[in-house]
Write a protein that holds these residues in place. Structure first.
Motif, PDB file in Angstrom:
ATOM      1  N   ARG A  39       0.796  -1.234   0.000  1.00 26.18           N
ATOM      2  CA  ARG A  39       0.000   0.000   0.000  1.00 26.18           C
ATOM      3  C   ARG A  39       0.835   1.293   0.000  1.00 26.18           C
ATOM      4  O   ARG A  39       0.435   2.267  -0.660  1.00 26.18           O
ATOM      5  CB  ARG A  39      -0.991  -0.008   1.157  1.00 26.18           C
ATOM      6  N   PRO A  40       1.956   1.374   0.695  1.00 24.85           N
ATOM      7  CA  PRO A  40       2.740   2.610   0.625  1.00 24.85           C
ATOM      8  C   PRO A  40       3.245   2.952  -0.777  1.00 24.85           C
ATOM      9  O   PRO A  40       3.656   4.085  -1.031  1.00 24.85           O
ATOM     10  CB  PRO A  40       3.914   2.320   1.570  1.00 24.85           C
ATOM     11  N   SER A  42       1.338   2.877  -3.357  1.00 27.03           N
ATOM     12  CA  SER A  42       0.194   3.361  -4.124  1.00 27.03           C
ATOM     13  C   SER A  42       0.460   4.779  -4.632  1.00 27.03           C
ATOM     14  O   SER A  42       1.197   5.554  -4.019  1.00 27.03           O
ATOM     15  CB  SER A  42      -1.064   3.357  -3.245  1.00 27.03           C
ATOM     16  N   LYS A  45      -4.076   9.108  -3.048  1.00 25.77           N
ATOM     17  CA  LYS A  45      -4.129   9.536  -1.649  1.00 25.77           C
ATOM     18  C   LYS A  45      -4.850   8.536  -0.749  1.00 25.77           C
ATOM     19  O   LYS A  45      -4.655   8.541   0.472  1.00 25.77           O
ATOM     20  CB  LYS A  45      -4.810  10.903  -1.554  1.00 25.77           C
ATOM     21  N   LYS A  47      -4.391   5.354  -0.883  1.00 25.10           N
ATOM     22  CA  LYS A  47      -3.485   4.214  -0.759  1.00 25.10           C
ATOM     23  C   LYS A  47      -4.121   2.906  -1.244  1.00 25.10           C
ATOM     24  O   LYS A  47      -3.782   1.825  -0.754  1.00 25.10           O
ATOM     25  CB  LYS A  47      -3.008   4.048   0.686  1.00 25.10           C
ATOM     26  N   PRO A  66       1.827   0.258  -8.481  1.00 25.35           N
ATOM     27  CA  PRO A  66       2.429   0.069  -7.165  1.00 25.35           C
ATOM     28  C   PRO A  66       3.312  -1.166  -7.070  1.00 25.35           C
ATOM     29  O   PRO A  66       4.345  -1.152  -6.384  1.00 25.35           O
ATOM     30  CB  PRO A  66       1.219  -0.028  -6.223  1.00 25.35           C
TER      31      PRO A  66
END
Length: 234
Positions: A39-40, A42, A45, A47, A66
């Motif tokens: 997820r980081p 992504s 905003k 995520k 991602p």
């Protein structure tokens, strides 16, 4: 060895690597397992890392961007021997694959989720696809843990008795023979006399015969696959 695992559910992998043999292997410095939350990486905003599939249909797809950002960041730090995608349409995991991968230094495992990952990831980054069986899981995390376990236990120094892995099922193309422990007589159910004899040669012959018989009964397909060691007396 180092194993990096990319997932959208990193906490799901906490338990498998925090107990027993896998934990001891890490504590001894024999393997490093690093779980990466996707997820980081992504690009939005919220995520989120999934979206609808082009062409319609049920289920979401893990997006390419991602995943590629995560893979390329890891590749910038080290060279990977294999980039593995856990997939039901990959080659079915067996002991030979585990043996082969246990000789590698750096492995990267990508866990799918929802309906899987964008096909372009598989086309341009993945070097090997592995399945743990002909069924579908909610995600690739448990499959990645199974694969990792099968590999890590083979690393030198991981098991207290390194000969233990050599006598596991499938190492010689056969299932393992029956095993017994104390007491030798429980409710009249007795341990075979040969195992109490102390005669190593006779014990090994008995174990081999039992392994062949059990394989013929329960997994005859293993013998059909051409295991030369499966013939009694070999």
């Amino acid at each position: 060895m180092r194993i990096d695992i990319i997932t959208v559910l990193p906490r799901l992998l906490d338990s498998p690597f925090s107990h027993s043999i896998l934990k001891r292997a890490q504590d001894k410095g024999l393997v490093e397992v690093v779980v990466h939350d996707l997820r980081p990486y992504s690009t939005n905003k919220h995520k989120s890392v999934d979206d609808y599939a082009y062409g319609g249909g049920a289920g979401m797809v893990l997006q390419i961007e991602p995943i590629v950002r995560c893979i390329e960041e890891l590749q910038a730090q080290r060279s990977y021997d294999e980039l593995i995608y856990m997939s039901p349409d990959g080659e079915t995991l067996n002991q030979g694959i585990a043996n082969e991968l246990s000789l590698k230094k750096n492995l990267l495992i990508l866990c799918g989720h929802y309906k899987g990952v964008d096909e372009r990831v598989r086309q341009h980054f993945i070097t090997r696809e592995i399945s743990i069986g002909d069924y579908v899981l909610s995600g690739g995390e448990l499959a990645a843990a199974v694969l990792s376990d099968s590999i890590i236990r083979l690393l030198p120094g991981v098991l207290n008795d390194e000969t233990s892995a050599l006598s596991d099922s499938f190492q010689d193309g056969l299932l393992a023979p029956p095993v017994y422990s104390r007491p030798a007589d429980f409710r009249g159910w007795k341990v075979p006399e040969v195992l109490l004899s102390g005669h190593e040669g006779r014990i090994e012959d008995w174990r081999h015969q039992q392994a062949v018989a059990r394989t013929q009964q329960r997994r005859p397909d293993l013998l059909q696959d051409g295991s030369s060691s499966a013939e009694a007396g070999n």
